[in-house]
Design a protein around this motif. Structure first.
Motif, PDB file in Angstrom:
ATOM      1  N   ALA A   1       0.877  -1.181   0.000  1.00  0.00           N
ATOM      2  CA  ALA A   1       0.000   0.000   0.000  1.00  0.00           C
ATOM      3  C   ALA A   1       0.908   1.223   0.000  1.00  0.00           C
ATOM      4  N   HIS A   2       0.478   2.303  -0.617  1.00  0.00           N
ATOM      5  CA  HIS A   2       1.300   3.506  -0.503  1.00  0.00           C
ATOM      6  C   HIS A   2       0.909   4.254   0.761  1.00  0.00           C
ATOM      7  N   TYR A   3       1.919   4.776   1.452  1.00  0.00           N
ATOM      8  CA  TYR A   3       1.637   5.481   2.710  1.00  0.00           C
ATOM      9  C   TYR A   3       1.665   6.996   2.547  1.00  0.00           C
TER      10      TYR A   3
ATOM     11  N   ARG B   1      -8.681   7.802   3.764  1.00  0.00           N
ATOM     12  CA  ARG B   1      -9.060   6.782   2.776  1.00  0.00           C
ATOM     13  C   ARG B   1      -7.896   6.514   1.824  1.00  0.00           C
ATOM     14  N   ASP B   2      -7.221   7.569   1.437  1.00  0.00           N
ATOM     15  CA  ASP B   2      -6.132   7.490   0.448  1.00  0.00           C
ATOM     16  C   ASP B   2      -4.815   7.884   1.123  1.00  0.00           C
ATOM     17  N   ASN B   3      -4.083   7.010   1.687  1.00  0.00           N
ATOM     18  CA  ASN B   3      -4.269   5.583   1.767  1.00  0.00           C
ATOM     19  C   ASN B   3      -3.788   5.105   3.142  1.00  0.00           C
TER      20      ASN B   3
ATOM     21  N   ALA C   1       5.617   8.151  -2.306  1.00  0.00           N
ATOM     22  CA  ALA C   1       5.485   8.947  -3.543  1.00  0.00           C
ATOM     23  C   ALA C   1       4.622   8.329  -4.632  1.00  0.00           C
ATOM     24  N   GLU C   2       3.583   7.605  -4.202  1.00  0.00           N
ATOM     25  CA  GLU C   2       2.605   7.139  -5.195  1.00  0.00           C
ATOM     26  C   GLU C   2       1.930   8.333  -5.845  1.00  0.00           C
ATOM     27  N   GLU C   3       1.610   9.303  -5.003  1.00  0.00           N
ATOM     28  CA  GLU C   3       0.867  10.479  -5.490  1.00  0.00           C
ATOM     29  C   GLU C   3       1.712  11.350  -6.414  1.00  0.00           C
ATOM     30  N   LYS C   4       3.015  11.116  -6.452  1.00  0.00           N
ATOM     31  CA  LYS C   4       3.895  11.902  -7.340  1.00  0.00           C
ATOM     32  C   LYS C   4       4.158  11.162  -8.638  1.00  0.00           C
TER      33      LYS C   4
ATOM     34  N   ILE D   1      -3.090  -2.342  -2.055  1.00  0.00           N
ATOM     35  CA  ILE D   1      -4.225  -1.534  -1.595  1.00  0.00           C
ATOM     36  C   ILE D   1      -4.019  -0.084  -1.990  1.00  0.00           C
ATOM     37  N   ASP D   2      -5.077   0.491  -2.543  1.00  0.00           N
ATOM     38  CA  ASP D   2      -5.118   1.936  -2.741  1.00  0.00           C
ATOM     39  C   ASP D   2      -6.587   2.331  -2.757  1.00  0.00           C
ATOM     40  N   ASN D   3      -6.861   3.581  -2.404  1.00  0.00           N
ATOM     41  CA  ASN D   3      -8.251   3.981  -2.245  1.00  0.00           C
ATOM     42  C   ASN D   3      -8.498   5.434  -2.573  1.00  0.00           C
ATOM     43  N   GLY D   4      -9.681   5.670  -3.162  1.00  0.00           N
ATOM     44  CA  GLY D   4     -10.198   7.021  -3.276  1.00  0.00           C
ATOM     45  C   GLY D   4     -11.216   7.250  -2.177  1.00  0.00           C
TER      46      GLY D   4
HETATM   47 ZN   LIG Z   1      -3.850   6.484  -3.369  1.00  0.00          ZN
END
Ligand SMILES: [Zn+2]
Length: 490
Positions: free
Chosen positions: A274-276, A296-298, A328-331, A356-359
């Protein structure tokens, strides 16, 4: 109910291994610690877990120390519980201008300087097509600017554009070019979106020398520049790029493992990931809240993996478990991409990735599995969640391209079957948008009973896959089936 029947029912339930596995998870799962993790990771103190902010350190140190306390082991070759990533933050230039014949391109408008040094002067241009290996061959680029189209003939996804751009800057650097300009002409990726996203400091992996090469996108939707170069009416460019700054930043994936119990199967790993990170601090909402807490994310996914670690360290399955919390998933999926390119465990020993990832969520009776229907791991996932009264459903919003927008895709591309186990949503609707990348994505407005059920069902799904005598594979005809066969050699 008839007493005899009741007794029979109980005996049946107890003899059902799935039910007893569920009971074991229920018993071992510590709601309080899980909720503590959740509240801490999504707290204002962490300032939205932005990998370029100093508070990210609180997040990764917390996760690492909990994995250690849980009894998960360090991976040989890692730095304790971390995989270090040399990030580099590149800020847009204060002045950015290119003149091509009569046309002037301006930073933020139809020009984006993505990386590299400031540069000024007049330079010769050399068209290198798509900038592939063969396109560079035999061309004299010394002191000149290499100009290519973005992407490759069959690769125009947003992630592809960046990955290929990196390869091209390395080639341009090697060939002695002083800059790389890519003509952006992909109608499926709106320039305005790209420009809004990139006309600000951007994070990337430091590529050593080639990161110094000035790397530019110009807007060329009508292929005007492309054809002007083809008929040689443009052969030179005047560049004025100044005031660029680059900063090195230490990135950290948090990684650990738990040894499996089966002498053979323990050489295979199920990767729980999962990305933190999240998006940090930004535009305030109507309440004046500017911290994007990302419950939720994440944070919710990070907590799932941390609690899977607590459970499996005490109840190891037959296969080994690889625990990975990406940064840095969001990057741009940077942490997972780095691991995929620099794996601490050989990727052909990683037989499955339950990411795992979530909106957000809008249906607490389901688990939405992005990638359900694409691997033979489906059965185990569906069985596990139904044991907790939930139903696994496939991606309801394929138009969002969620599968290819999260960390799992970096491993799918390598051939590893890699679905994403998401909170229940039936559509990417207003209820999701209300929290998705908004400051209001808090633990306080999260249904915590659902969170707990979600975490437990994730652990059971992972356990079933890690104990299964056969290993999951891509279904026939899947886009990544061939990559899977190549990776595992079957
Ligand atoms: Zn995410």
């Amino acid at each position: 109910m008839n007493k005899k029947l009741l007794g029979f029912g109980l005996a049946f339930l107890l003899a059902n291994p799935l039910f007893s596995q569920k009971v074991a998870i229920e018993k071992a799962f510590n709601n309080q610690s899980a909720l503590e993790d959740f509240r801490y990771l999504a707290s204002d103190e962490l300032m939205g877990r932005d990998p370029v902010r100093p508070e990210i350190e609180l997040a990764y140190n917390y996760i690492a120390s909990e994995l250690k306390k849980a009894g998960a082991k360090m991976i040989p070759g890692a730095d304790g519980y971390f995989q270090n990533i040399p990030f580099r933050m590149s800020s847009p230039p204060s002045t950015g201008q290119i003149k091509l014949d009569k046309n002037t391109f301006e930073q933020g408008k139809d020009l984006l300087v993505l990386d590299g040094k400031s540069i000024s002067g007049s330079y010769e241009l050399v068209d290198v097509g798509f900038g592939l290996e063969e396109d560079f061959q035999g061309k004299d680029l010394k002191g000149k600017i290499a100009v290519s189209n973005v992407g490759a003939p069959d690769r125009f996804g947003p992630a592809d554009l960046f990955a290929l751009g990196r390869e091209k800057t390395a080639r341009a650097q090697e060939s002695g070019a002083i800059a790389l300009i890519e003509r952006f002409n992909v109608p499926s990726v709106p320039w305005q979106l790209v420009s809004n996203f990139l006309n600000r400091p951007t994070l990337g992996v430091d590529q050593g020398e080639s990161s110094e090469l000035t790397y530019i996108w110009i807007k060329d939707m009508d292929n005007g520049v492309r054809s002007a170069m083809a008929d040689q009416s443009i052969s030179k460019a005047d560049l004025m790029i100044s005031g660029k700054t680059n900063k090195n930043i230490d990135g950290k994936n948090v990684v650990a493992w738990i040894e499996g119990t089966d002498p053979q199967l323990k050489n295979e790993y199920v990767m729980l990931s999962a990305h933190y990170d999240h998006v940090g601090v930004g535009r305030p909402d109507a309440e004046g809240d500017s911290i994007y807490n990302g419950a939720r994310d994440n944070a919710v996914g990070t907590v799932a993996v941390m609690n899977a670690a607590r459970f499996f360290a005490k109840n190891p399955p037959k296969r080994s478990i690889l625990l990975a919390l990406w940064t840095a998933e969001e990057k741009g999926l940077l942490g997972s991409a780095y691991f995929a390119e620099n794996p601490l465990i050989p990727l052909n020993q990683v037989i499955f990735n339950l990411n795992i990832d979530n909106g957000g969520y809008n249906d607490t009776s389901v688990i939405t599995v992005i990638g359900l229907g694409r691997t033979t791991g489906d059965d185990q996932i569906s069985k596990a969640v139904s044991e907790f009264g939930l139903k696994a459903i496939p991606d309801p919003a394929p138009e969002q391209g969620l599968y290819d927008r999260s960390d799992n895709v970096n491993f799918a591309r390598k051939g590893i079957p890699a679905p994403t186990f998401s909170l229940g949503f039936q559509a990417f609707d207003d209820e999701i948008q209300k929290y998705y990348h908004k400051p209001g994505d808090h633990v306080e407005n999260f249904d915590l009973d659902y969170a707990i059920n979600y975490w437990k069902s994730y652990i059971l799904a992972a356990q079933l896959i890690a104990n299964d005598s056969s290993k999951p594979v891509w279904v026939a005809g899947d886009k990544y089936e061939k990559a899977g066969k190549d990776l595992y050699g079957n």
